[in-house]
Design a protein around this motif. Structure first.
Motif, short mmCIF file in Angstrom:
data_model
loop_
_atom_site.label_atom_id
_atom_site.label_comp_id
_atom_site.label_asym_id
_atom_site.label_seq_id
_atom_site.Cartn_x
_atom_site.Cartn_y
_atom_site.Cartn_z
N VAL B 69 15.79 54.71 79.44
CA VAL B 69 16.25 54.45 78.22
C VAL B 69 16.92 53.15 78.43
N ILE B 70 17.80 52.88 78.97
CA ILE B 70 18.61 51.72 79.33
C ILE B 70 17.98 50.51 79.35
N MET B 71 16.80 50.66 80.45
CA MET B 71 16.16 49.39 80.55
C MET B 71 15.18 48.91 79.51
N ALA B 72 14.68 49.99 78.68
CA ALA B 72 13.86 49.72 77.50
C ALA B 72 14.79 48.99 76.68
N LEU B 73 16.15 49.50 76.19
CA LEU B 73 16.90 48.97 75.22
C LEU B 73 17.12 47.22 75.85
N LYS B 74 17.61 47.27 77.14
CA LYS B 74 17.92 45.90 77.56
C LYS B 74 16.52 45.06 77.83
N LEU B 75 15.24 45.35 78.03
CA LEU B 75 14.43 44.47 78.18
C LEU B 75 13.93 44.03 76.54
N ASP B 506 28.02 62.26 84.60
CA ASP B 506 26.67 63.03 84.57
C ASP B 506 26.68 63.75 83.03
N LYS B 507 27.76 64.04 82.45
CA LYS B 507 27.71 64.02 81.06
C LYS B 507 27.00 62.95 80.28
N TRP B 508 27.36 62.07 80.61
CA TRP B 508 26.85 60.63 79.82
C TRP B 508 25.42 60.61 80.26
N ILE B 509 25.12 60.84 81.35
CA ILE B 509 23.53 60.67 81.57
C ILE B 509 22.87 61.57 80.73
N ASP B 510 23.33 62.78 80.70
CA ASP B 510 22.63 63.77 79.83
C ASP B 510 22.51 63.42 78.27
N ASP B 511 23.81 62.74 77.99
CA ASP B 511 23.68 62.15 76.56
C ASP B 511 22.72 61.25 76.20
N VAL B 512 22.83 60.19 77.27
CA VAL B 512 21.62 59.12 76.94
C VAL B 512 20.34 59.65 76.73
N ILE B 513 19.93 60.60 77.63
CA ILE B 513 18.67 61.20 77.41
C ILE B 513 18.47 61.76 76.15
N ALA B 514 19.67 62.52 75.78
CA ALA B 514 19.30 63.13 74.45
C ALA B 514 19.36 62.29 73.27
N GLN B 515 19.97 61.19 73.41
CA GLN B 515 19.74 60.15 72.29
C GLN B 515 18.73 59.22 72.42
N ARG B 516 17.94 59.45 73.22
CA ARG B 516 16.67 58.53 73.39
C ARG B 516 16.00 57.97 71.85
N ASP B 517 15.66 59.18 71.30
CA ASP B 517 14.91 58.64 70.38
C ASP B 517 15.64 57.84 69.35
N GLU B 518 16.92 58.45 68.99
CA GLU B 518 17.90 57.89 68.10
C GLU B 518 17.98 56.47 68.69
#
Lengths: 532, 532
Positions: B69-75, B506-518
């Motif tokens: 997710v992060i790399m897609a946003l960065k690139l 670890d909580k943040w990692i889960d959050d990032v995955i959960a917010q992927r589409d958004e």
């Protein structure tokens, strides 16, 4: 604790890394006595100074005297800068500082310094605007202009007997004489002066913006210089301007365009090289202290592999016809656009090995991008020098290879600033090249478009702004010598070149000593003016 | 020719320099076959990537998902920047880009990332302007104002029952309430918002100019925060703001000024530390996920050796009284002015060895000047970290020492830009730190004065602008972990700190995955807006 004693003998046999290891291994630094701290500090500072560019050279008694003059002038400017950074030219854009630099006695000294060779020049951005304007006074010149409200714009030049017909631009042709008559001589002169440099665009929004402005000047100049009688005249005049700036050797990266004649015919590429050759012989005859000039065939990089293959083939043929003159290959144009070098590797490796690569690489801020990796490819493809190498510090392994292989970086301080890679000269990555003793030469790129001298401005800004405070005449001498050492000259010719350079150098050293008082008075006057 | 085969095994056991030696020794690079060239290219590029910051970390399956997710946003941001550099925030001044950055989905993700500790903060430049303005609403506040034509200027604040008498400034005292009444609440609010940041000075003429503007804000804020009830409140609120920015540990460099009370009395320095201690205990109690906070005594550097001796003595005493809280020593203020560290070496070496140095050094562009050599002295005096280290690349030997001694550089990207060391983030020397695997942490310096978040803006600009294109979550994770690794925490406390950080991570990692589409929708929307 006499930990510093185990460090001797200290010298070049210690790499920075092994010295670091020894320093670290010996003690807890917090336990140092003041005396031990002082001693180790001396060792480290001496080591730092001894490792930089120029540290391998010894000065003669005469050179030492000249060095005293040069360093006094340099330190005066440096100290004034520390007190008031707005007085320090290397902190600002060249467009703001051009006039101020002209008044600097240090700049005057550097202007008259024999600089050796200019290894990175581009075929149609070498001459002053004044020379280009002179070309517009030749007969048979047509201009294609476009009106934009009250503004007119010259879109294209063309020498022709009759009005040129073919033109894909939205503009109308008229004779240059007519334009001058209707607009006024002086207005046209001012207009051309502005159009032939990037000065109107002193605050571009990005490097892409600056590039597009520069390319538009190249395109405008095309119609003037590709006219067959002008091409040779341009080159001859370029050599003259470089020679006047104390440059004795010039390597030109040329697109080798097909020239046109007054009757609209297109000549062959080999004719372009022929013109170069004739003019060079004429120039050498008339300037016996001039060393030589070489050509690097450097087509635009925004092409595909098939097109590149034809360039490689052409380069091979031209080298066979002019083996002394056309000696290398490169690709030019904005590196951030088009294909990276790696896409061309197959074709590039077909170039005969005796024709050297002198690649542009690392003229980018996009760290880790495919463009940025051109530095890797340039080195792995066996380049002899690298034009710019601005991104080199981001590639420590390539930096090591560059040093060990003796690949010189062609550093272009002013060009990097104008094309928006950096702003403050004190942040130019060449400072790291100096500290790491990476071989480099000073180049100017396209001085025509930023109204600088062929090499003096770049030397001045490097010496005052990029190099450390204590970098002195050994630094300048090393840079001048590097320009012969890393040139495309054959070894036996390098010896002769060094002799020609040395004659001028010794004379210059005497001149600097003789001008000592005069220079100091000028510097004192300048200081007084600033304080007012 | 299979020259690459002799290069295996390749890994961390090869230093860059020995790999370089092997590559060079093996062949004439121009003789490479295309296959050999490809292979060696792969090796070099892999080696380059494997050597950078974060390359020692492995990602879990979950982290890999978040990384995508992060790399897609960065690139997406990176590629948009290559196409149109004006869209790329790290190419411009933070003052121009603050609003644009707020809209970035990547920035949103980084804002919520648990960042570990903030190791370089300054006592009175941590809180938002809004908080400072809140303090001006407290009772008993007097302002000393000066009229300049139609403009008024607040010169000083002071809480007092009666009109303050002593004042060396050319201004007149009135109550804050009176000022608000006469000028209007909203006007005063806007005025204060402008005065509490450097934004009005978006184009300073030099770094000296920027510094002098910043120091004037420090001086103005003084009267507000040195009021005894406010000092603790300021610190508590700073911890709150940092905590909200996902910072769990804070080291504060403090001048430890003597506070004043409403009746005009001056308290002792030890009272200042006592206030810190009380507020910290209160904050920790109310925020169990917070790790800790420490103080580094950091008086201004523009003093003489005799004065420094009294600071060293005071630091020793305060550390004896608060051994867990006050753990280090530094000198602050514009490095280019005043004495270099070497002038203080004798006195500094008298500090007990268990109190660490955390020196500012190399926050300068003046290569080779005595100021620039502070980097040498900081290391030789045994500093644990270096604040800024901006000039480090100009000192290869010191760079080696820093790496081998594990001295972390506190990199302050936004601060360096605002104080005019550099402009484009892509030229920040930390890119070389990344490439050379020099330990560093991200810090913000004085975020209060440039309206940035405590750490998120500096992380965002580092990740997008300074790090290479492919730097990913391992890079961010390494920076967060570094902030604990190189903190002043004791080893046993570091383990506990890591646990507290890991819970949030670890909580943040889960959050990032959960917010992927958004997040992807937000990024697509942004892209569409730019193309309009």
């Amino acid at each position: 604790m006499q930990w510093h004693k185990t460090l001797t003998p200290l010298g070049r046999q210690y790499s920075g890394s092994s010295l670091a290891g020894r320093l670290v291994g010996l003690t807890n630094l917090r336990r140092a006595t003041p005396a031990a701290y002082r001693k180790v500090r001396d060792i480290v500072c001496t080591y730092e100074r001894a490792g930089g560019i120029g540290s391998d050279l010894q000065l003669t008694a005469n050179e030492k005297q000249a060095n005293d003059v040069i360093m006094a002038l340099k330190l005066a400017e440096y100290q004034r800068g520390i007190m008031d950074p707005t007085q320090f030219a290397p902190g600002y854009h060249i467009f703001q500082m051009l006039y101020k630099i002209k008044q600097s006695p240090l700049f005057k000294v550097i202007s008259s310094m024999p600089k050796g060779g200019a290894l990175k020049t581009h075929d149609t951005s070498m001459c002053s605007s004044e020379f280009l304007i002179k070309l517009t006074h030749k007969p048979h010149l047509w201009v294609c202009t476009r009106e934009d409200g009250r503004q007119y714009e010259i879109v294209q030049f063309r020498y022709a007997r009759e009005q040129p017909s073919s033109n894909h631009q939205d503009c109308s042709w008229l004779r240059m004489e007519e334009l001058r008559e209707s607009r006024g001589d002086r207005n046209v002169h001012e207009y051309l002066r502005a159009r032939f440099s990037m000065y109107p665009l002193s605050r571009p929004q990005s490097n892409a913006d600056a590039w597009s402005n520069m390319m538009s000047i190249f395109r405008l100049v095309d119609g003037l210089v590709k006219y067959e009688p002008n091409w040779g005249e341009y080159y001859y005049n370029a050599l003259k301007e470089f020679h006047a700036d104390e440059v004795q050797y010039v390597e030109v990266r040329s697109l080798l365009p097909r020239l046109y004649s007054l009757d609209g015919q297109k000549l062959q590429v080999s004719d372009t090289v022929k013109v170069y050759n004739e003019q060079l012989q004429r120039f050498k005859q008339q300037h016996p202290d001039f060393i030589d000039s070489k050509l690097i065939y450097a087509p635009l990089r925004h092409i595909d592999a098939a097109k590149l293959a034809t360039h490689v083939k052409l380069c091979t043929e031209l080298n066979a016809a002019y083996p002394e003159l056309l000696i290398g290959f490169d690709l030019v144009g904005q590196e951030d656009l088009g294909y990276p070098l790696s896409a061309f590797a197959m074709e590039l490796l077909k170039l005969p090995q005796h024709i050297n690569f002198y690649f542009h690489a690392g003229q980018t801020n996009w760290y880790g991008s495919p463009v940025d990796e051109n530095l890797v490819d340039a080195v792995l493809l066996g380049t002899r020098r690298i034009a710019h190498g601005y991104a080199l510090c981001k590639h420590p392994l390539i930096m090591q290879l560059v040093k060990q292989l003796g690949i010189a970086i062609e550093v272009c301080p002013v060009g990097n600033q104008v094309l928006q890679l950096g702003t403050d000269y004190r942040n130019h990555p060449a400072a790291s090249f100096i500290a790491n003793n990476i071989p480099f030469v000073i180049s100017s790129g396209n001085p025509s478009f930023w109204r600088t001298t062929p090499l003096s401005h770049d030397f001045y800004l490097t010496f005052l702004g990029i190099a450390p405070m204590n970098a002195d005449l050994t630094f300048l001498k090393r840079l001048a010598k590097n320009s012969i050492k890393y040139s495309a000259l054959k070894d036996e010719d390098k010896a002769k070149a060094n002799e020609k350079w040395k004659l001028k150098w010794d004379k210059w050293i005497d001149d600097v000593i003789a001008q000592r008082d005069e220079l100091f008075v000028a510097e004192a006057k300048r200081k007084a003016e600033v304080q007012k």
